[in-house]
Design an enzyme around this catalytic site. Structure first.
Site, short mmCIF file in Angstrom:
data_model
loop_
_atom_site.label_atom_id
_atom_site.label_comp_id
_atom_site.label_asym_id
_atom_site.label_seq_id
_atom_site.Cartn_x
_atom_site.Cartn_y
_atom_site.Cartn_z
CG ASP A 14 -35.88 22.06 4.85
OD1 ASP A 14 -35.91 21.69 6.05
OD2 ASP A 14 -35.92 21.32 4.17
CG HIS A 46 -34.35 18.74 6.86
ND1 HIS A 46 -34.97 19.29 5.71
CD2 HIS A 46 -34.28 17.56 6.82
CE1 HIS A 46 -35.08 18.26 4.94
NE2 HIS A 46 -34.75 17.14 5.54
CB SER A 85 -34.64 15.20 3.03
OG SER A 85 -35.75 15.29 3.34
#
Length: 874
Positions: free
Chosen positions: A146, A204, A525
């Protein structure tokens, strides 16, 4: 004693323990006749509980289903009282439904601050595994591919430490492995500048890692959360593999490098919460994933957030045969900023352009609903809708139907007419994610909030707004059901994807300290790390490292089959896969069904006879009852359209199933094969290609083990006839493109002469579905000789597999793909050869797209659309 023995003992004990009926004392309160609240025992899912009620001949109607509270409210229609309900196996407590009146001047109590309630670990069984069995994921390695991890965040601290750390050989560092493959400035197109520090500057990855295994229950120093929370597996060991810069995208090359490093570092499971368009399983990340899984890893991939696009949109990363594609379910609770209006308070979700920060508008910025002549809310896509209206300094209220334009377009229109902000009412419910326009505060609000605001405005147009300064815990519309944004399957070969669902809507988790330390986010996600963390608990409980395929099967077999928000029927497996992950069920189950999905394909290739293997992994002989539960069918072509509808029509097109045996008795450790004979739905128009689905269930007579199931999906009709190209918008078409790469004008073939330099042709296409081989072929117009396949400077060779395209681009315009052609063709479908440059002449261009589930014989197996003859001058 082994953990499995403990679980077995507890399950056996539940067979003889009875529930308790809490009778309301006479005169204390009014009650609803025949209405009861039932709390289920730990480990009993909804499907288990309803099966048990039916086995005891209790006739009832469900009033409400509860997620955080593991139970339901029912109205009993048969002659059974509270004592009878409490005697049903699996029932823990029973209360009569009481009627209370609110004290005068007393506002409804705010939602409580119970940590497990907010995290929704109740609905997945994770709360029981934390509290009773002390499972934390300790000893399991999870790789996060990520944006990196803010490894100094206190939520990633080792037990007893006050902040996290990153050190491969550090004794107390939970982030022990990792690498930065790209550097801060990388955006997918720029040159990567790798280094050894996987610190997250985007956010994220830190949020994802927190969901897997963060722990913010007892933060003593450093940034503290608004509400304490704990991840699914708070003692896993992390690998942080950074493939994104501070902004932008990531290339397949760095993604695959990260996957391999994670494997070499010994990661048990890798989390890939990556975005990607619809594709086939033959994409590189999926292929590598399959290889890694075959060598002992496990992989969870996000199904995608294109639920507003309709079918065929599941993302590519989790498309492998043994990889797991994870759909999203909405959290019933979430940390949201709020806006108060006319005495009521509503949660809102700010747009990305707003910066995901609280909106701070003055009380003078009052509400202005944008209504049409009939009094209905408009979408705000057209500036003409504001003609004659004064909205300067006001907050416009708009309907959130994105079929005509996106949030960027309507935001820009609102800004151009002087609006101070915009509230977009989610359709049909929930809190939509908005990109938003720059320079104007925008937010999504729930559908019920929009209706309430509109009603209050009609009574008093001068009502003022009060905007919160910090998020609070709010119950969310649509919570506990499949998320509206979660992508629909299936893939291009009618394989069942996504595989399973997990909480992903409205998830509060860690965020980089430089960006506020904690935030609320939604998406597949977020669902994927919930699933991956659940797998870590499973690994720890089993004290082994099961294969990725076996672990996935255990979770799919035992997931909770769910309904859409407000629906009485089960949501399509095309949306939810096998259902919502139930970790406690996965660990306690003593039954397995394989395979873990049944792909019936279409009418032409119908696989109506299927075989399943039921294995009794328990210690005693077990008898299983086989049953079938149908789910919603999805019709995406009901209007004869050539592009799938954004919101599929739900139909009652149900298949039927016959079993070679309705009951099977299986000794401990043994397996039995059962033949299933499916019949396609009688309802449903084959010309509309409805996707039907359902679940085959094996229910053990032993209450201590949950029922298990396998989903199936089929398409009524011939999938080879599903439109490839969206001809409804005039595609395919021809236009000219100038030397700067700009579309200059629409070509008129009878009079217009192209050349390959200053006025090259561009072929405009819009794929509404997958094609195994999407080609643009060039023929000599005079001799009809095949000359080759178009080579586009932008898109490359015009052949090979393609997925379907999204409905709109980022600006809200109809999404069209332009294949600019400057005369180069490939003689064969081999991109490694050298293309040939054609000269002046007359050419016929043919858009030929191979139909699904065909062998690819040309032209019989292709959808063929001929473009007008073009003339190319010297």
């Amino acid at each position: 004693m082994k953990i499995t023995a403990i679980l077995s003992a507890l399950a056996a004990a539940s067979l003889v323990s009875a529930g308790k009926f809490h009778s309301t004392k006479p005169g204390k309160a009014n009650v609803v006749p025949g209405a009861y609240i039932i709390e289920y025992k730990d480990g009993i899912s909804r499907s288990n509980a309803h099966d048990n009620l039916k086995k005891h001949a209790i006739d009832y109607k469900v009033r409400n289903e509860y997620d955080v509270f593991n139970g339901a409210a029912i109205t009993v229609k048969s002659q059974h009282d509270g004592e009878a309900l409490a005697a049903v196996p699996g029932v823990k407590n029973v209360w009569q439904v009481e009627i209370f009146s609110l004290p005068k001047n007393e506002k409804p109590a705010k939602n409580g601050s119970d940590v497990e309630a907010q995290s929704l670990h109740h609905m997945t069984g994770v709360d029981v595994l934390h509290k009773k069995y002390k499972l934390t994921g300790k000893g399991v390695k999870v790789g996060i591919i990520d944006t990196g991890i803010d490894y100094k965040h206190p939520a990633f601290a080792a037990p007893g430490a006050t902040e996290g750390c990153f050190a491969r050989y550090g004794k107390n560092c939970r982030v022990k492995y990792g690498w930065d493959f790209v550097g801060d400035d990388y955006n997918g197109a720029t040159e990567p500048k790798p280094d050894s520090d996987p610190m997250d500057c985007q956010g994220h990855g830190s949020h994802v890692a927190g969901i897997v295994g963060g722990n913010a229950l007892n933060i003593k120093t450093g940034p503290k959360p608004a509400t304490p929370w704990v991840g699914v597996a708070p003692e896993v060991t992390f690998g942080a593999y950074r493939i994104f810069g501070c902004a932008g995208n990531a290339g397949t090359d760095v993604i695959m490098a990260a996957m391999e490093m994670a494997f070499n570092d010994g990661m048990d499971i890798i989390n890939m919460s990556l975005g990607g368009g619809s594709s086939y399983k033959e994409n590189p990340t999926a292929i590598l994933g399959e290889k890694l899984i075959a060598h002992g890893m496990n992989l969870g991939g996000a199904a995608g957030n294109d639920g507003s696009e309709g079918v065929w949109m599941v993302s590519d990363t989790g498309l492998g045969e043994t990889a797991t594609s994870v759909a999203s379910f909405d959290n019933a609770y979430g940390m949201y900023n709020t806006v108060s209006y006319a005495g009521a308070t509503y949660p809102y979700s700010p747009s990305v352009a707003t910066g995901n920060t609280p909106i701070a508008l003055p009380a003078t910025a009052t509400l202005f609903p944008l209504l049409d002549k009939a009094g209905a809310l408009q979408d705000g896509c057209d500036a003409a809708a504001y003609t004659g209206l004064d909205v300067k300094g006001k907050v416009v209220l708009l309907i959130g139907d994105f079929s005509r334009c996106g949030s960027v377009g309507r935001g820009n229109v609102a800004k151009s007419v002087g609006a101070a902000g915009a509230l977009v009412v989610s359709v049909p419910f929930g809190l939509a994610g908005l990109t938003g326009a720059d320079g104007i505060p925008m937010a999504a609000i729930e559908n019920r909030a929009g209706e309430a605001m509109l009603a209050a405005y009609k009574k008093n147009a001068k009502n003022a707004f009060t905007w919160s300064k910090a998020p609070t815990n709010n119950q969310v519309e649509g919570g506990g059901a499949p998320s509206g944004f979660s992508s629909f399957g299936v893939d291009g070969e009618l394989r069942s994807k996504p595989d399973i669902g997990a909480p992903g809507g409205n998830i509060y988790s860690s965020y980089p300290r430089a960006k506020g330390s904690y935030t609320l986010m939604s998406g597949t996600s977020m669902a994927t790390p919930y699933y991956v963390g659940s797998q870590a608990l499973y690994y720890q409980a089993k004290k082994s490292k099961p294969s990725g395929a076996d672990a996935r099967r255990a979770f799919k077999n035992t997931a909770t089959i769910a309904k859409n928000w407000g629906s009485k029927t089960y949501a399509s497996a095309v949306k939810q896969g096998a259902g919502l992950v139930n970790v406690l069920n996965a660990i306690t189950a003593t039954t397995a069904i394989s395979p873990d999905r049944l792909d019936l394909l279409d009418t032409v290739n119908f696989r109506g006879v299927q075989k399943i293997t039921i294995k009794n992994t328990g210690k005693k002989t077990e008898t299983y009852t086989l049953s079938h539960v149908p789910a919603d069918a999805l019709n995406s072509y009901a209007k004869g359209n050539t592009f799938p509808e954004a919101v599929p029509t739900i139909e009652a097109d149900y298949a039927s199933v016959k079993f070679s045996a309705n009951k099977v008795k299986i000794p401990a450790g043994k397996s039995v094969k059962v033949t299933l004979t499916f019949t396609e739905p009688k309802n449903g128009d084959a010309k509309h290609f409805p996707l039907y689905s359902g679940y085959v269930i094996a229910t053990p007579s032993n209450e201590g083990s949950p029922a298990v199931h396998v989903p199936y999906i089929g398409l009524k009709g011939a999938v080879r006839d599903v439109p490839m190209i969206d001809t409804d918008v005039g595609a395919p078409g021809l236009a000219s493109i100038n030397a700067k790469g700009e579309i200059a004008e629409v070509a008129t073939p009878a009079t217009f002469a192209f050349n390959f330099n200053t006025a090259a042709p561009t072929i405009q296409l819009r794929y509404g579905s997958h094609s195994p081989d999407a080609t643009i072929r060039v023929y000599d117009a005079k001799t009809n000789t095949f000359l080759g396949f178009v080579n586009s400077r932008i898109w490359g060779p015009a052949f090979g597999a393609t997925g379907r395209m999204t409905t709109h681009d980022e600006d809200g315009n109809i999404n069209i793909r332009n294949y600019d052609w400057h005369g180069q063709v490939f003689k064969t479908e081999d991109a490694t050869t050298t293309p040939v440059l054609l000269t002046a002449g007359s050419y016929n261009l043919v858009v030929a797209s191979q139909k699904k589930l065909t062998k690819g014989a040309y032209p019989a197996d292709f959808e063929i659309i001929n473009l007008p003859t073009i003339t190319v001058s010297a």
